[in-house]
Design a protein around this motif. Structure first.
Motif, short mmCIF file in Angstrom:
data_model
loop_
_atom_site.label_atom_id
_atom_site.label_comp_id
_atom_site.label_asym_id
_atom_site.label_seq_id
_atom_site.Cartn_x
_atom_site.Cartn_y
_atom_site.Cartn_z
N PRO B 227 0.84 -1.20 0.00
CA PRO B 227 0.00 0.00 0.00
C PRO B 227 0.88 1.25 0.00
O PRO B 227 2.00 1.23 0.53
N GLY B 228 0.38 2.31 -0.59
CA GLY B 228 1.15 3.56 -0.61
C GLY B 228 0.40 4.70 0.06
O GLY B 228 0.88 5.33 0.99
N ASN B 229 -0.82 4.92 -0.41
CA ASN B 229 -1.58 6.10 0.00
C ASN B 229 -1.88 6.15 1.49
O ASN B 229 -2.07 7.23 2.06
N TYR B 230 -1.91 4.98 2.16
CA TYR B 230 -2.32 4.90 3.58
C TYR B 230 -1.53 5.84 4.49
O TYR B 230 -2.02 6.19 5.56
N LEU B 318 -16.39 33.31 5.79
CA LEU B 318 -15.01 33.50 5.31
C LEU B 318 -14.87 34.81 4.54
O LEU B 318 -15.72 35.16 3.73
N SER B 319 -13.79 35.52 4.81
CA SER B 319 -13.55 36.74 4.05
C SER B 319 -12.09 36.82 3.63
O SER B 319 -11.26 35.99 4.01
N ILE B 320 -11.77 37.81 2.82
CA ILE B 320 -10.44 37.95 2.24
C ILE B 320 -9.38 37.95 3.34
O ILE B 320 -9.49 38.66 4.33
N GLY B 321 -8.36 37.12 3.15
CA GLY B 321 -7.28 37.01 4.13
C GLY B 321 -7.39 35.78 5.02
O GLY B 321 -6.39 35.32 5.57
N ASP B 322 -8.60 35.22 5.14
CA ASP B 322 -8.76 34.02 5.98
C ASP B 322 -8.04 32.82 5.37
O ASP B 322 -7.96 32.68 4.15
N VAL B 323 -7.54 31.95 6.27
CA VAL B 323 -6.86 30.74 5.82
C VAL B 323 -7.73 29.52 6.13
O VAL B 323 -8.29 29.42 7.23
N VAL B 324 -7.88 28.64 5.16
CA VAL B 324 -8.64 27.40 5.37
C VAL B 324 -7.73 26.20 5.15
O VAL B 324 -6.65 26.31 4.57
N GLU B 325 -8.20 25.05 5.66
CA GLU B 325 -7.46 23.80 5.49
C GLU B 325 -8.27 22.89 4.57
O GLU B 325 -9.46 22.70 4.78
N ILE B 326 -7.59 22.34 3.56
CA ILE B 326 -8.27 21.51 2.56
C ILE B 326 -7.70 20.09 2.59
O ILE B 326 -6.48 19.91 2.62
N ILE B 327 -8.58 19.10 2.59
CA ILE B 327 -8.14 17.71 2.38
C ILE B 327 -8.24 17.44 0.89
O ILE B 327 -9.31 17.55 0.30
N PRO B 328 -7.10 17.14 0.24
CA PRO B 328 -7.15 16.97 -1.22
C PRO B 328 -7.84 15.66 -1.62
O PRO B 328 -7.97 14.75 -0.81
N ASN B 329 -8.26 15.60 -2.88
CA ASN B 329 -8.85 14.37 -3.40
C ASN B 329 -7.83 13.24 -3.50
O ASN B 329 -8.14 12.09 -3.24
N HIS B 330 -6.61 13.58 -3.90
CA HIS B 330 -5.59 12.57 -4.14
C HIS B 330 -4.28 13.13 -3.61
O HIS B 330 -3.74 14.10 -4.15
N ALA B 331 -3.77 12.52 -2.56
CA ALA B 331 -2.59 13.06 -1.88
C ALA B 331 -1.32 12.95 -2.74
O ALA B 331 -0.47 13.85 -2.71
N CYS B 332 -1.19 11.87 -3.49
CA CYS B 332 0.08 11.61 -4.20
C CYS B 332 0.48 12.75 -5.15
O CYS B 332 1.60 13.24 -5.07
N PRO B 333 -0.39 13.19 -6.07
CA PRO B 333 0.03 14.27 -6.96
C PRO B 333 0.24 15.60 -6.23
O PRO B 333 1.01 16.44 -6.70
N VAL B 334 -0.44 15.80 -5.11
CA VAL B 334 -0.22 17.04 -4.33
C VAL B 334 1.23 17.07 -3.83
O VAL B 334 1.91 18.10 -3.91
#
Lengths: 362, 362
Positions: B227-230, B318-334
């Motif tokens: 396994p890789g993605n785990y 949310l407004s300009i300047g705010d920081v958010v956290e995103i879980i990507p769809n596919h970690a490997c290419p990120v």
């Protein structure tokens, strides 16, 4: 040299550069090409030598690389938000002429405050949404309000209005593209009229996008064009009728590594090389993940990270070990995925050019 | 530290690593994790410290980096075709234990010839297509024919059978995933039976893929899991029910740079950071281009290279300047798009880890 390789056909690139430079001269518009496509200071230099007034980039990291390699007039065409970016922008503005855009009151105010503190003035465009519906304020009164605010801020120098007609990538046909390109210029010019009546000087009317540039760039009143992709072109431009396959200067050399059955072969150029783009700006439209030159019946149906799965006809002569040349759907992300390109030129050995501004996301 | 940033939550990653190590111990299968997901020698070392027998990679360039950082048992799970690759493989095989796979007579012969010339033997698996329909020979008699050929080649040491059930990413539901995982193991074991009856030793039965590993890895007869993605997980694993959002260790911090109207905001993390993947292996299934943590009603509808266009409800704070956290769809290419990740750990300051094997396409 080992596959997959990203290759630039030098003569094709030169022809693309020359043609756009000639267009800008003919219409007396300033050419400020977007460097996001090539990300290479050598190519920026070639654009400047052909009369470009400066370079456009998307991120401060790209501007820093271009400045370090001698570009001294750089537009960062992206809303710069956050203290880290403002500090980096100040540092850059002490060494080269740098301009940027704003599309919000908050963004404009923060930049003005920072530049005023350092007794500097930052040249800015106001970004208008001409239909892409991404960044930018609406043309007309909404844009005029932001411009009035910018003009009132002592740390900013208002340059003019700017847009990017990325929605041109969704054009249905040539007539639709014509309409989008005309609209791109018109909405800026109409907004400028409102401002000029109030005595606000609007020096620049700046339009972009390779698909529309020969339309919007020809409209009287436009002062600046910012095409990027034209340096290489790609299958998306071919689909739009803006370029031919022959014009496409950036290509990928890939090798057949498996032929699991007579109708499938696998190439060693996956999404890590070709990128997953079927178009640009979320617009899809190209079929397959790139065109294999000389094999019109072979379709790249699927990409994994390291594999291209290609549907081929029964009589396809390709076998394991053969190398093919692919024109990608979207040249820009292909460049961003590679550390270097191989520049091939008739009668000369290949040169390796580093993609110095690759991966500069901030 | 400037947005967009790729962030690794250390404790989540450790928990993911520990769980898979415990699974491998419990079922007495060798764990040979695929390093393509993290591309970082530090993390390979953490996997080895937890009992992994070695590391898997996709390309020789990745193997070279891992070897330079002390990994001494590396499987290059990719058909290696062409003289340049064979030369690099020979050089590597002189310094560490390296194995690879073959899925063609031509490929096997070329490797054998090269290793025989140097009086060396290359350990190889035969790659079987368990349903992904990418590389690999068909299980049963077609695979047996290739194995007999490999066994006859003096430069090769036949290790066993290997597959990757990437078609698991298209599983319709948990029951379908169960069927695919079981089939992944069964087709190798059935092929091994044919060979063993002929007196051919099949040491290894090697299966992969994070979605299926707890199914196929639990089948009696399987000796190795890859396994890789785990290590990170992502929204694709969440969609498949293999992980929860809480398990997702790799995330992107992005900033709001524009809010053109009350229902749209723009983040500074485009396709150059989040990648365009809606799944893996050409399978789509995830809606949007990543999940914004804590804002389930905000949908990343469109990516340009440097922009994420997000549809938001009227009351989105949310407004300009705010920081958010995103879980990507596919970690490997990120990971492949970033030069470095920021590892954050409770009670400690963030560490920067370089993605040493990034961009190794060959």
């Amino acid at each position: 040299m080992d596959t997959p390789l990203v290759v630039v056909h030098y003569e094709k690139m030169i022809r693309n550069l020359d043609r756009m430079a000639a267009f800008a001269r003919a219409y007396r518009v300033r050419l400020r090409p977007h460097g996001k496509t090539h990300k290479m200071p050598q190519i920026a230099k070639m654009q400047l030598e052909r009369g470009a007034a400066g370079i456009t980039v998307a991120k401060i990291g790209e501007a820093e690389v271009m400045a370090a390699h001698g570009c001294d007039d750089i537009l960062i065409a992206y809303p710069l938000i956050g203290n880290e970016k403002v500090e980096r922008l100040l540092a850059l503005a002490r060494t080269v002429r740098v301009s940027t855009l704003v599309d919000s009151f908050e963004g404009a105010k923060a930049l003005s405050d920072a530049f005023l503190r350092e007794r500097m003035r930052l040249p800015v465009y106001v970004k208008i949404d001409s239909g892409l519906h991404r960044c930018g304020v609406q043309p007309g009164e909404e844009a005029a309000q932001l411009v009035r605010h910018v003009v009132s801020l002592p740390g900013l120098q208002f340059l003019g209005l700017l847009t990017h007609a990325g929605h041109a990538y969704a054009a249905k046909d040539a007539r639709d593209l014509q309409r989008i390109g005309q609209g791109e210029a018109d909405c800026l010019i109409e907004t400028a009229e409102i401002l000029r009546k109030e005595g606000i000087a609007v020096q620049e009317i700046s339009v972009g996008s390779t698909p529309t540039v020969r339309i919007s760039g020809a409209v009287t009143g436009v002062t600046e064009i910012r095409p990027g992709n034209y340096v290489f072109h790609d299958m998306t431009q071919v689909r739009l009728g803006v370029a031919t396959e022959e014009d496409c200067a950036l290509r990928v050399w890939a090798r057949v590594v498996s032929r699991p059955n007579k109708n499938v072969l696998v190439l060693d150029s996956g999404a890590k090389t070709l990128a997953l783009d079927r178009g640009a700006h979320g617009v899809e439209g190209v079929s397959g993940y790139g065109r294999i030159v000389g094999y019109p019946d072979c379709v790249i149906e699927r990409l994994s990270e390291e594999h291209a799965v290609v549907k081929v006809p029964d009589d396809c002569p390709l076998s394991i070990g053969d190398v093919v040349e692919i024109i990608p759907n979207h040249a820009c992300p292909v460049v961003n995925l590679t550390d270097q390109v191989y520049v091939i030129r008739e009668g000369q050995s290949a040169e390796v050019w580093r993609v110095e501004a690759r991966g500069k996301t901030s």
